[in-house]
Design an enzyme around this catalytic site. Sequence first.
Site, PDB file in Angstrom:
ATOM      1  N   CYS A  16      57.278  70.125  44.389  1.00  0.00           N
ATOM      2  CA  CYS A  16      57.404  69.726  45.793  1.00  0.00           C
ATOM      3  C   CYS A  16      57.147  68.245  46.051  1.00  0.00           C
ATOM      4  CB  CYS A  16      56.494  70.594  46.648  1.00  0.00           C
ATOM      5  SG  CYS A  16      56.865  72.338  46.421  1.00  0.00           S
ATOM      6  N   HIS A  21      59.733  73.977  54.381  1.00  0.00           N
ATOM      7  CA  HIS A  21      59.396  73.175  53.202  1.00  0.00           C
ATOM      8  C   HIS A  21      60.590  73.192  52.251  1.00  0.00           C
ATOM      9  CE1 HIS A  21      57.570  71.287  49.943  1.00  0.00           C
ATOM     10  NE2 HIS A  21      56.501  72.038  49.729  1.00  0.00           N
ATOM     11  N   HIS A  41      51.524  66.260  53.939  1.00  0.00           N
ATOM     12  CA  HIS A  41      52.294  67.253  53.178  1.00  0.00           C
ATOM     13  C   HIS A  41      52.294  68.544  54.009  1.00  0.00           C
ATOM     14  CE1 HIS A  41      54.214  69.162  49.864  1.00  0.00           C
ATOM     15  NE2 HIS A  41      53.206  69.962  49.599  1.00  0.00           N
TER      16      HIS A  41
END
Lengths: 721, 88
Positions: A143, A305, A270
């Site tokens: 990620c 995400h 994040h």
Amino acid sequence: MTVLRAYISGMGIISALGTGISETADALQKERRGLRSLTLFPVASARPLPVGEIPGSLEPAEVPRTHQLAQIAGDQAMAGSRQPPDAVVMGVTTGGMLTTETSLKLKSQTPELLSYHGIGTVAEYIAGRYRCKGPVVTVSTACSSGTVAVKIALELLRAGLARRVLAGGVDSLCRLTYYGFNSLQLIDPDGARPLDQSRRGMSVAEGAAMLLVADRPGGATAEILGAGLSCDAYHPTAPHPRGKGALAAMQAAIEDAKISITDIDYVNLHGTGTRDNDLSEAEAINALFPHQKPRLSSVKGAFGHALAAAGAMEAVVAAISVSRHLVPATAGCRSPDPDLNLKPELKPRDQTVDCVLSNSFGFGGNNAALIVTGPDRFKPSSSPTRTRPLGILGYACITGAGDTESTLHHVSEGKACRGLLPLEKISENIPPRAVRRLKRLPRLTLSLALAAHQNSGRTESPNAVFMGTGWGAQSETYDFLTGLFESEERFPSPTDFVGSVHNAPAGQVALQFRCTGANITTSGGDYSFEQALMTAQLLAKDIDDSFFLIGADESHAVLSNMFDPSVSASTTLSDGGAAFCLKQADPGAPLTIRLNFFENAQQNTDVIASLTRRLGGPEKINSAYGALLIGIPGCRRTEGEKQLAAFLSRSGFENPVIDYRKIIGEFASASAAAAAMAAGFLLKGKLPLPLDNDRGRQLNPPGVLVVGLGKYVTAMEILAN
Amino acid sequence: MENLLNELKAKIVAVLNLTDVDPEAIKEDEQLIGGNLDIDSIDVLEMVIMIEKDYGVKIDNRELGAKVFSTLRTLAEYIDENSRESTL
């Protein structure tokens, strides 16, 4: 002193919030959320989970969805730009996985679409589309991939290897990530609510964002001032509970950008919405800003995400923030969790923003932080740097013949080293508890790292890891998908999901050696190891300690044949790789390694002339290298042999030329094993007799050039000091 | 219950590939996660799948998981209670 700036001179984005900068900015301004129940592929459950899905079908139909998304964002970033980019760097985690899954599920093979399975094929496709002749790099650090890609683009500019880099990240939704994250119980069934007291997890999404990073302003809306990387070296999936690695990445980014914490107006968190991520990130934010905190928000309740795309999409959000003076809201968050001790923005806010810190953290504890500012609003942070050769402190390889010693012995007896080493043999030097969850690729990787470290004779642990793998962990990927399909999508294995990510093996090395510095996995088919070496060279200036450079691939009975045309054309399955313990400018290192050349050979008729020139011309080539190790992937034989003939004719090379894939077999990171063999030959001072027509001459001059041919042309030199 | 405990010990060793652990050596009342067996959150999730597959008992969130996987005995009790309920 000459200074250098890295401007964002073009941007593109596609996500569940819309297509293009204006639509995205508008959606953020109006607090739109893009999360809806999944429709992209059928699922067994009556109530599909909410995801950030892009509605409608995409073009062109002949490539997988990930490639389509990258093209849409790429076209926006390159609009109005006539010149090709000098390099392409992309963060990708699943590539053509959605298409591959359908093939596996329906047990139908569509070879033309499977040729786009490799995660490196997205960047290759993009490079082809914009006629990029320079290096093409794919980063896969889960990620944080998109953010790491921007960091590499910045360093390419600083090193003078490129003046315009097209960088970004992309991932499409697929079953692997949809079911995988759910098997880890990390999905919020009501959609991601980052930082909220009642949050229950993330929402998986898809998207792409591309940035044209250039050293000339040309209408730039923002500037990349710096970036920092770190690794938690704590756990394969869970973040460090005190946010140690997150803090280190943010501090490294601030130092790299040469700013102070008070310069930061806004932190784009994040903020995935999982309990652990948000707690850990909050700890790091509280430690970094002990007094007054800047504005804070997470946009993952709006976009979802989008994994490898997330960091690049949020770099675009940061650029929107500084150019349109907007602090986006933390969509989905209603009552901030008091345990976090943060005051996230709950509504979009119009205010002047000069400097944004954007965070991205991934599995394997791979952390990246980026500083994006308005153009020319801060002092320049960069001055041109030169990459330097890296000292080899230790090395190790594994081939079908065995470890380094067995491999070199086989070669000296004129025997081939093709084949597969049994799993127990590979795991011999690994502690049993460390391997219990590891299949073939992570075992190969860990075994190589342990052997290279032992060979270095040093006691201190290396600090960073750079790894290239053409295909990643195929056993875990295959087992996850077949387990999923056989159980009618009820019982996907969380262990296999965690192990399937490309950066999992490098994460294991970091765990074993507590490597808390940069941890980067690159993947570009047969040139993955060279990409890792390039990345290591670019980042070595910031690493004081030693570090690992690894190239490894596993052979898988089903998938290798499906994906790698060089494997399906060969008669013997082979795998292995090599690891090196490196340190920049170490006087004790007996050898050095350096990547001299990396160009896209497609649409590049001058590539061999360019290689010869870069190596200093015929005289220099003959006076530097006692042998050439040539790597021609089986599926590119004809093209590669033509390139070789052209190179030999241009350089007039007279010393031995060794076609190493005929010795060690066909696997993507064979060049890593070749580099280890070259190190072995140089330390002995001569080539094995069978490779020197039984002449037994000294390896003179004491250098070996490992050349990769085919789709790309690469050259790395290993020299004796 | 004794049978279930012994069955679970063997399954845990097999599913988590604890090749160096003798199933009989696992203590019923010892902390299961983060104890001597080095069991972590990923192992717990792998056991969640095994328990749903083999006993039809769902443990579908982390909070519940933390309670159920406290010790081997709490796990066995939870399975015993819930698999009986589901067969009624």
